[in-house]
Design a protein around this motif. Sequence first.
Motif, PDB file in Angstrom:
ATOM      1  N   TYR A  48       0.834  -1.203   0.000  1.00 11.94           N
ATOM      2  CA  TYR A  48       0.000   0.000   0.000  1.00 11.94           C
ATOM      3  C   TYR A  48       0.870   1.255   0.000  1.00 11.94           C
ATOM      4  O   TYR A  48       1.983   1.263   0.538  1.00 11.94           O
ATOM      5  N   THR A  49       0.356   2.317  -0.594  1.00 14.65           N
ATOM      6  CA  THR A  49       1.130   3.542  -0.716  1.00 14.65           C
ATOM      7  C   THR A  49       0.203   4.740  -0.883  1.00 14.65           C
ATOM      8  O   THR A  49      -0.958   4.597  -1.297  1.00 14.65           O
ATOM      9  N   LEU A  50       0.723   5.935  -0.555  1.00 16.53           N
ATOM     10  CA  LEU A  50       0.007   7.195  -0.790  1.00 16.53           C
ATOM     11  C   LEU A  50       0.582   7.935  -1.994  1.00 16.53           C
ATOM     12  O   LEU A  50       0.270   9.105  -2.216  1.00 16.53           O
ATOM     13  N   GLU A  51       1.375   7.233  -2.781  1.00 16.08           N
ATOM     14  CA  GLU A  51       2.044   7.854  -3.919  1.00 16.08           C
ATOM     15  C   GLU A  51       1.056   8.401  -4.938  1.00 16.08           C
ATOM     16  O   GLU A  51       1.276   9.461  -5.532  1.00 16.08           O
ATOM     17  N   HIS A  52      -0.045   7.684  -5.146  1.00 12.22           N
ATOM     18  CA  HIS A  52      -1.020   8.125  -6.143  1.00 12.22           C
ATOM     19  C   HIS A  52      -1.631   9.469  -5.750  1.00 12.22           C
ATOM     20  O   HIS A  52      -1.833  10.335  -6.614  1.00 12.22           O
ATOM     21  N   TYR A  53      -1.921   9.651  -4.486  1.00 14.09           N
ATOM     22  CA  TYR A  53      -2.476  10.928  -4.027  1.00 14.09           C
ATOM     23  C   TYR A  53      -1.459  12.052  -4.214  1.00 14.09           C
ATOM     24  O   TYR A  53      -1.834  13.169  -4.602  1.00 14.09           O
ATOM     25  N   TYR A  54      -0.204  11.757  -3.954  1.00 13.63           N
ATOM     26  CA  TYR A  54       0.843  12.763  -4.151  1.00 13.63           C
ATOM     27  C   TYR A  54       0.948  13.140  -5.628  1.00 13.63           C
ATOM     28  O   TYR A  54       1.054  14.324  -5.967  1.00 13.63           O
ATOM     29  N   ASN A  55       0.887  12.124  -6.506  1.00 10.75           N
ATOM     30  CA  ASN A  55       0.977  12.397  -7.939  1.00 10.75           C
ATOM     31  C   ASN A  55      -0.201  13.239  -8.428  1.00 10.75           C
ATOM     32  O   ASN A  55      -0.038  14.142  -9.252  1.00 10.75           O
ATOM     33  N   VAL A  56      -1.385  12.933  -7.919  1.00 13.42           N
ATOM     34  CA  VAL A  56      -2.574  13.679  -8.332  1.00 13.42           C
ATOM     35  C   VAL A  56      -2.489  15.135  -7.885  1.00 13.42           C
ATOM     36  O   VAL A  56      -2.801  16.061  -8.650  1.00 13.42           O
ATOM     37  N   LEU A  57      -2.069  15.356  -6.662  1.00 15.51           N
ATOM     38  CA  LEU A  57      -2.089  16.704  -6.095  1.00 15.51           C
ATOM     39  C   LEU A  57      -0.888  17.552  -6.513  1.00 15.51           C
ATOM     40  O   LEU A  57      -1.009  18.775  -6.629  1.00 15.51           O
ATOM     41  N   PHE A  58       0.249  16.913  -6.756  1.00 15.91           N
ATOM     42  CA  PHE A  58       1.463  17.700  -6.949  1.00 15.91           C
ATOM     43  C   PHE A  58       2.221  17.400  -8.245  1.00 15.91           C
ATOM     44  O   PHE A  58       3.211  18.060  -8.541  1.00 15.91           O
ATOM     45  N   MET A  59       1.788  16.422  -9.031  1.00 10.33           N
ATOM     46  CA  MET A  59       2.524  16.097 -10.253  1.00 10.33           C
ATOM     47  C   MET A  59       2.391  17.235 -11.263  1.00 10.33           C
ATOM     48  O   MET A  59       1.279  17.675 -11.571  1.00 10.33           O
ATOM     49  N   PRO A  60       3.501  17.732 -11.795  1.00  9.53           N
ATOM     50  CA  PRO A  60       3.438  18.819 -12.791  1.00  9.53           C
ATOM     51  C   PRO A  60       2.701  18.367 -14.052  1.00  9.53           C
ATOM     52  O   PRO A  60       2.798  17.221 -14.469  1.00  9.53           O
ATOM     53  N   GLY A  61       1.981  19.314 -14.646  1.00  4.78           N
ATOM     54  CA  GLY A  61       1.303  19.026 -15.898  1.00  4.78           C
ATOM     55  C   GLY A  61      -0.166  18.704 -15.772  1.00  4.78           C
ATOM     56  O   GLY A  61      -0.887  18.704 -16.772  1.00  4.78           O
ATOM     57  N   TYR A  62      -0.647  18.447 -14.545  1.00  4.96           N
ATOM     58  CA  TYR A  62      -2.045  18.099 -14.377  1.00  4.96           C
ATOM     59  C   TYR A  62      -2.855  19.207 -13.690  1.00  4.96           C
ATOM     60  O   TYR A  62      -4.031  19.372 -13.946  1.00  4.96           O
ATOM     61  N   ALA A  63      -2.250  19.964 -12.792  1.00  5.08           N
ATOM     62  CA  ALA A  63      -2.914  21.089 -12.119  1.00  5.08           C
ATOM     63  C   ALA A  63      -4.239  20.656 -11.512  1.00  5.08           C
ATOM     64  O   ALA A  63      -5.285  21.267 -11.730  1.00  5.08           O
ATOM     65  N   PHE A  64      -4.185  19.573 -10.728  1.00  7.88           N
ATOM     66  CA  PHE A  64      -5.418  19.033 -10.172  1.00  7.88           C
ATOM     67  C   PHE A  64      -6.045  19.990  -9.165  1.00  7.88           C
ATOM     68  O   PHE A  64      -7.275  20.117  -9.111  1.00  7.88           O
ATOM     69  N   THR A  65      -5.225  20.649  -8.355  1.00  7.25           N
ATOM     70  CA  THR A  65      -5.774  21.566  -7.356  1.00  7.25           C
ATOM     71  C   THR A  65      -6.516  22.724  -8.027  1.00  7.25           C
ATOM     72  O   THR A  65      -7.565  23.165  -7.536  1.00  7.25           O
TER      73      THR A  65
END
Length: 272
Positions: A48-65
């Motif tokens: 298990y990991t929280l990596e996906h949440y980090y990628n969604v919130l902070f990964m460049p190029g997606y601007a999820f916030t």
Amino acid sequence: MKLADALSYVLVLLLIISCFLFPVAFVIWTSLRSHGAIVSGLILSTDYTLEHYYNVLFMPGYAFTKAFTNSLITSIVSTILTVVISFPAAYSIARFKTGGGTLSSSILLIRLLPPMVFAIPISVLFQVANMRDTLLALILVYTAFNAPLDIFVLKSFIEEIPIELEEAAIVDGCSRLQLIRYVTLPVSSPGIIATAILTFIACWSEYPFALLLTIRHAVTINVVASQFVTQAVVKYGEIASAVVIGMVPTILFVMLVQKHLVKGLTLGAVKG
């Protein structure tokens, strides 16, 4: 009631609850698993990991916030605007029989048409008006498509209010505006809140027009979530994480006004 009957009711109730909660639990579970565990199909994996949440919130190029903020603004503003427009129209139809007996049905027919019927005209209209990729365009479209259903629902709520209440207020010297403000609005507030919640959910989960009318500045969370599907790989963990984050505002909103929602949805259901 016999014990066997009670157990049967409990089992059926648990089965129904499980059917509703299973998709939510599965999405949350998927969002917490590693990409390798998801694609391998290992059910008993403990990776298990929280990596996906980090990628969604902070990964460049997606601007999820930013997309999350856009969805919140368009949903709230469109909900308020839709209810403000729909209530007077519903009151006019319910009390003054505006349009005879066919207007409310005709309005509802517009909502029953597939949204993609209007895709090309709306796209051309906002392109000519230079309003594509703006929050205002989404707000106007959401308001236009949710207003017919809101008018139909609010009309039903208003018709359940005893006409004697309004007649008594008129006898006491109230004008029509005072009557609506001090009698009709307070009595129908549960119905208005229930309608607002349904409208908010419809705006928050809308995808086709958000995809059609936005490019970069006004994208919503549903559009951003779809971008995790690429030609090379489908990022199931990121998609699930985006869905989980997207569920939070709706769940919080419903929890805050749950009492009014239940009362509004059952308004007029029981008489006596």
